[in-house]
Design a protein around this motif. Structure first.
Motif, PDB file in Angstrom:
ATOM      1  N   PHE A 146       0.858  -1.193   0.000  1.00 29.94           N
ATOM      2  CA  PHE A 146       0.000   0.000   0.000  1.00 29.94           C
ATOM      3  C   PHE A 146       0.890   1.237   0.000  1.00 29.94           C
ATOM      4  O   PHE A 146       2.078   1.151   0.308  1.00 29.94           O
ATOM      5  CB  PHE A 146      -0.960   0.018   1.194  1.00 29.94           C
ATOM      6  N   SER A 147       0.304   2.354  -0.367  1.00 28.46           N
ATOM      7  CA  SER A 147       1.047   3.612  -0.388  1.00 28.46           C
ATOM      8  C   SER A 147       0.474   4.542   0.672  1.00 28.46           C
ATOM      9  O   SER A 147      -0.745   4.640   0.813  1.00 28.46           O
ATOM     10  CB  SER A 147       0.892   4.317  -1.739  1.00 28.46           C
ATOM     11  N   LEU A 148       1.363   5.208   1.382  1.00 21.47           N
ATOM     12  CA  LEU A 148       0.916   6.298   2.248  1.00 21.47           C
ATOM     13  C   LEU A 148       1.734   7.525   1.872  1.00 21.47           C
ATOM     14  O   LEU A 148       2.967   7.501   1.914  1.00 21.47           O
ATOM     15  CB  LEU A 148       1.087   5.954   3.735  1.00 21.47           C
ATOM     16  N   ILE A 149       1.010   8.554   1.470  1.00 24.98           N
ATOM     17  CA  ILE A 149       1.642   9.772   0.995  1.00 24.98           C
ATOM     18  C   ILE A 149       1.420  10.862   2.036  1.00 24.98           C
ATOM     19  O   ILE A 149       0.326  10.972   2.595  1.00 24.98           O
ATOM     20  CB  ILE A 149       1.039  10.155  -0.376  1.00 24.98           C
ATOM     21  N   ALA A 150       2.467  11.622   2.315  1.00 26.15           N
ATOM     22  CA  ALA A 150       2.353  12.705   3.291  1.00 26.15           C
ATOM     23  C   ALA A 150       2.797  14.011   2.656  1.00 26.15           C
ATOM     24  O   ALA A 150       3.549  14.020   1.673  1.00 26.15           O
ATOM     25  CB  ALA A 150       3.216  12.403   4.508  1.00 26.15           C
ATOM     26  N   ILE A 151       2.303  15.097   3.223  1.00 22.19           N
ATOM     27  CA  ILE A 151       2.757  16.428   2.816  1.00 22.19           C
ATOM     28  C   ILE A 151       3.442  17.041   4.033  1.00 22.19           C
ATOM     29  O   ILE A 151       2.923  16.951   5.152  1.00 22.19           O
ATOM     30  CB  ILE A 151       1.572  17.288   2.335  1.00 22.19           C
ATOM     31  N   THR A 152       4.619  17.595   3.811  1.00 21.90           N
ATOM     32  CA  THR A 152       5.369  18.124   4.948  1.00 21.90           C
ATOM     33  C   THR A 152       6.009  19.477   4.618  1.00 21.90           C
ATOM     34  O   THR A 152       6.367  19.731   3.461  1.00 21.90           O
ATOM     35  CB  THR A 152       6.464  17.129   5.396  1.00 21.90           C
ATOM     36  N   ASP A 153       6.143  20.294   5.665  1.00 20.34           N
ATOM     37  CA  ASP A 153       6.898  21.549   5.519  1.00 20.34           C
ATOM     38  C   ASP A 153       8.255  21.402   6.214  1.00 20.34           C
ATOM     39  O   ASP A 153       8.946  22.376   6.457  1.00 20.34           O
ATOM     40  CB  ASP A 153       6.111  22.733   6.092  1.00 20.34           C
ATOM     41  N   GLY A 154       8.591  20.173   6.569  1.00 20.98           N
ATOM     42  CA  GLY A 154       9.865  19.912   7.238  1.00 20.98           C
ATOM     43  C   GLY A 154       9.698  19.733   8.733  1.00 20.98           C
ATOM     44  O   GLY A 154      10.533  19.096   9.381  1.00 20.98           O
ATOM     45  N   THR A 155       8.622  20.275   9.287  1.00 24.64           N
ATOM     46  CA  THR A 155       8.370  20.136  10.723  1.00 24.64           C
ATOM     47  C   THR A 155       7.091  19.342  10.944  1.00 24.64           C
ATOM     48  O   THR A 155       7.087  18.308  11.605  1.00 24.64           O
ATOM     49  CB  THR A 155       8.220  21.542  11.372  1.00 24.64           C
ATOM     50  N   THR A 156       6.002  19.830  10.358  1.00 22.49           N
ATOM     51  CA  THR A 156       4.720  19.128  10.442  1.00 22.49           C
ATOM     52  C   THR A 156       4.630  18.144   9.284  1.00 22.49           C
ATOM     53  O   THR A 156       5.031  18.472   8.161  1.00 22.49           O
ATOM     54  CB  THR A 156       3.571  20.150  10.323  1.00 22.49           C
TER      55      THR A 156
ATOM     56  N   TYR B  88      12.790  19.637   4.148  1.00 19.19           N
ATOM     57  CA  TYR B  88      11.969  18.960   3.143  1.00 19.19           C
ATOM     58  C   TYR B  88      10.613  19.651   3.065  1.00 19.19           C
ATOM     59  O   TYR B  88       9.818  19.588   3.998  1.00 19.19           O
ATOM     60  CB  TYR B  88      11.790  17.499   3.559  1.00 19.19           C
ATOM     61  N   ARG B  89      10.350  20.292   1.948  1.00 18.98           N
ATOM     62  CA  ARG B  89       9.040  20.930   1.759  1.00 18.98           C
ATOM     63  C   ARG B  89       8.386  20.306   0.535  1.00 18.98           C
ATOM     64  O   ARG B  89       8.796  20.586  -0.587  1.00 18.98           O
ATOM     65  CB  ARG B  89       9.197  22.429   1.530  1.00 18.98           C
ATOM     66  N   GLY B  90       7.420  19.457   0.776  1.00 16.68           N
ATOM     67  CA  GLY B  90       6.781  18.838  -0.376  1.00 16.68           C
ATOM     68  C   GLY B  90       6.089  17.543   0.000  1.00 16.68           C
ATOM     69  O   GLY B  90       5.608  17.391   1.125  1.00 16.68           O
ATOM     70  N   VAL B  91       6.074  16.644  -0.968  1.00 16.03           N
ATOM     71  CA  VAL B  91       5.342  15.388  -0.816  1.00 16.03           C
ATOM     72  C   VAL B  91       6.344  14.273  -0.519  1.00 16.03           C
ATOM     73  O   VAL B  91       7.357  14.154  -1.207  1.00 16.03           O
ATOM     74  CB  VAL B  91       4.571  15.078  -2.123  1.00 16.03           C
ATOM     75  N   LEU B  92       6.060  13.502   0.499  1.00 20.88           N
ATOM     76  CA  LEU B  92       6.884  12.330   0.814  1.00 20.88           C
ATOM     77  C   LEU B  92       5.989  11.097   0.705  1.00 20.88           C
ATOM     78  O   LEU B  92       4.995  10.982   1.434  1.00 20.88           O
ATOM     79  CB  LEU B  92       7.487  12.459   2.222  1.00 20.88           C
ATOM     80  N   PHE B  93       6.332  10.238  -0.207  1.00 24.55           N
ATOM     81  CA  PHE B  93       5.480   9.106  -0.599  1.00 24.55           C
ATOM     82  C   PHE B  93       6.171   7.836  -0.142  1.00 24.55           C
ATOM     83  O   PHE B  93       7.309   7.566  -0.542  1.00 24.55           O
ATOM     84  CB  PHE B  93       5.353   9.188  -2.123  1.00 24.55           C
ATOM     85  N   GLY B  94       5.506   7.074   0.717  1.00 20.24           N
ATOM     86  CA  GLY B  94       6.060   5.794   1.155  1.00 20.24           C
ATOM     87  C   GLY B  94       5.348   4.643   0.467  1.00 20.24           C
ATOM     88  O   GLY B  94       4.122   4.576   0.478  1.00 20.24           O
ATOM     89  N   GLY B  95       6.121   3.751  -0.142  1.00 20.53           N
ATOM     90  CA  GLY B  95       5.579   2.503  -0.678  1.00 20.53           C
ATOM     91  C   GLY B  95       5.895   1.420   0.330  1.00 20.53           C
ATOM     92  O   GLY B  95       7.066   1.205   0.662  1.00 20.53           O
ATOM     93  N   PHE B  96       4.873   0.777   0.874  1.00 20.82           N
ATOM     94  CA  PHE B  96       5.059  -0.160   1.983  1.00 20.82           C
ATOM     95  C   PHE B  96       4.529  -1.551   1.630  1.00 20.82           C
ATOM     96  O   PHE B  96       3.669  -1.697   0.755  1.00 20.82           O
ATOM     97  CB  PHE B  96       4.305   0.332   3.223  1.00 20.82           C
TER      98      PHE B  96
END
Ligand code: AMP
Ligand code: GLY
Length: 441
Positions: free
Chosen positions: A202-212, A277-285
């Motif tokens: 499954f994929s879980l995609i996150a959006i981050t500003d580097g802190t949140t 890191y400001r952007g989308v971080l996509f995890g393939g699990f």
């Protein structure tokens, strides 16, 4: 409030979904598109489309952004990020949703990522080894034998989806695996051998500003071209998310594990590079019998995962973009999504991906129901006709109060398109999901 003058880089179905989400924003947004071809879906949503030579031509993208006085940029695909487009745009004062070149190594180099996880004692990888010397045949054969040939071989660079070879799917002997490995070392200097994991992806995609770090909906995507997960690998034929942000086989502890892994990996890569890191971080699990493991990370939205996620996003994507760039994403407590189920399926030209028909016309239904979104990808408009260009053509995304109803709505709309097209009718069905569940029993 200031007008956001936003440059969108890329021109596929994912970028059409990004543009549609920005068009729903309460922010005043002027959208410009840097593209290698005119996407008819983007044409409607953008003030201007600039046709450039290449999505990795950082200088040209930066020059266009400067000439157009853009304030913000959102980068759809990975190639421009890995080429350093975020660094180039930031250097001229553009606020970018998308990581720098150093951070984008998370996607650009499989060896970098495995070694990063190891160095920071993040124990989420399969057993792996990086080889840099084409001559070390015996060591590679020993790795192969240790897992009875059940391994995965990964070239250490971008290969347009052709860089990963899985035992039994792509090779059946050490000689076949090693021929690819040696070629990969020649091309990229490194190759990664991994234990082949068995389970459900499954994929879980996150959006981050580097802190949140805010997670999006979990998604399952389907890479094989034909029903029953047969045929060649593709960029992705479709994607599902069940009601309330669930997937039928995904336990809350799996979601939490994936979220934790994303958080730890974000901290590790920022510490390692010294960059934010400001952007989308996509995890393939992969859910395995020994817990949730990392298959890969990507530094952008998935295509078609993005179509599911942004269609369902209730929060204002213009605000998300602005806050991701200026480091105030924490002001939004979470990203809010519709609680319905969502199914996306790609219409592809007959013969895709190996020998797709091109230049043939597609007829699109005139009416789109309220619970359906249509996102254009590899199609062009010529003389009032929509023509196939050879890759995934049109994504149809449908929502519903149950997965079955979302799937029905998707199928019903798909049946109104005509042309030399196919799509996967098994995506979203209970039969296919039961097959996945069986892998975990
Ligand atoms: P990647 O480009 O790393 O996502 O690999 C492409 C596909 O190969 C993944 O979506 C998985 O289906 C498969 N794959 C990659 N690594 C592994 C692994 N260690 N075990 C099993 N399958 C894998
Ligand atoms: N759909 C998989 C990807 O975009 O990487």
């Amino acid at each position: 409030m200031n007008v956001l003058r936003v440059l969108l880089v890329g021109n596929g179905g994912r970028e059409n979904a990004i543009a549609a989400a920005l068009a729903r924003s309460a922010r005043e947004i002027e959208l410009l598109n840097y593209a290698t071809a005119v996407n008819p879906g983007l044409e409607e949503l953008c003030e201007e489309i600039h046709l450039g030579g290449s999505l990795t031509d950082v200088d040209e993208i930066v020059a266009y952004a400067q000439a157009q006085k853009v304030t913000h940029a959102v980068v759809g695909p990975e190639a421009p990020l890995i080429a350093g487009v975020a660094d180039g745009l930031a250097a001229v004062g553009v606020a970018v949703m998308g990581p720098t070149q150093a951070l984008a190594q998370l996607e650009g180099s499989k060896a970098y990522t495995r070694n990063l996880l190891k160095e920071y004692k993040l124990d989420y990888s399969p057993v792996y080894r990086v080889f840099t010397d084409g001559g070390m045949v015996e060591a590679r054969e020993a790795f192969y034998n240790r897992f009875d040939g059940q391994i995965v071989v990964k070239a250490d660079g971008l290969c347009g989806g052709k860089g990963v070879l899985v035992a039994e799917e792509h090779f059946h002997s050490f000689a076949e695996a090693d021929e690819f490995a040696v070629a990969a070392i020649e091309q990229f200097g490194r190759v990664v051998f991994e234990e082949k994991l068995v389970g459900v992806e499954f994929s879980l995609i996150a959006i981050t500003d580097g802190t949140t770090l805010h997670t999006c909906l979990p998604v399952q995507d389907y890479k094989r071209a034909h029903d029953g997960d047969t045929g060649p690998n593709t960029g992705g034929m479709g994607a599902i998310t069940d009601v309330d942000g669930t997937l039928p086989f995904l336990e809350p502890e799996h979601f939490e594990a994936a979220r934790r892994i994303l958080t730890h990996t974000l901290a590790a890569v920022q510490d390692d590079t010294g960059q934010t890191y400001r952007g989308v971080l996509f995890g393939g699990f992969m859910i395995t019998h020994s817990g949730v493991k990392v298959i890969e990370f990507n530094c952008r939205f998935g295509d078609p995962e993005c179509q599911n996620i942004l269609t369902m996003l209730v929060s204002d994507f213009g605000e998300v973009l602005e806050r991701t760039c200026d480091g105030t994403l924490g002001e939004m407590l979470m990203l809010e999504f519709s609680a319905e189920a969502v199914v996306t399926k790609y219409l592809c030209p007959d013969g895709y991906p190996d020998a797709p028909v091109k230049g043939e016309a597609v007829v699109v239904p005139e009416i789109t129901p309220e619970n359906v979104s249509v996102y254009y990808s590899s199609v062009g408009s010529e003389g009032g006709k929509l023509l196939l260009k050879g890759s995934r053509a049109i994504a149809v995304t449908a929502t519903g109060p149950t997965l079955a109803e979302a799937n029905e709505a998707c199928e019903s709309h798909l049946s109104h398109f005509s042309g030399p097209l196919f799509y996967r009718s098994d995506i979203g069905t209970a039969e296919l999901l039961d097959r996945y569940a069986a892998r975990l029993s």
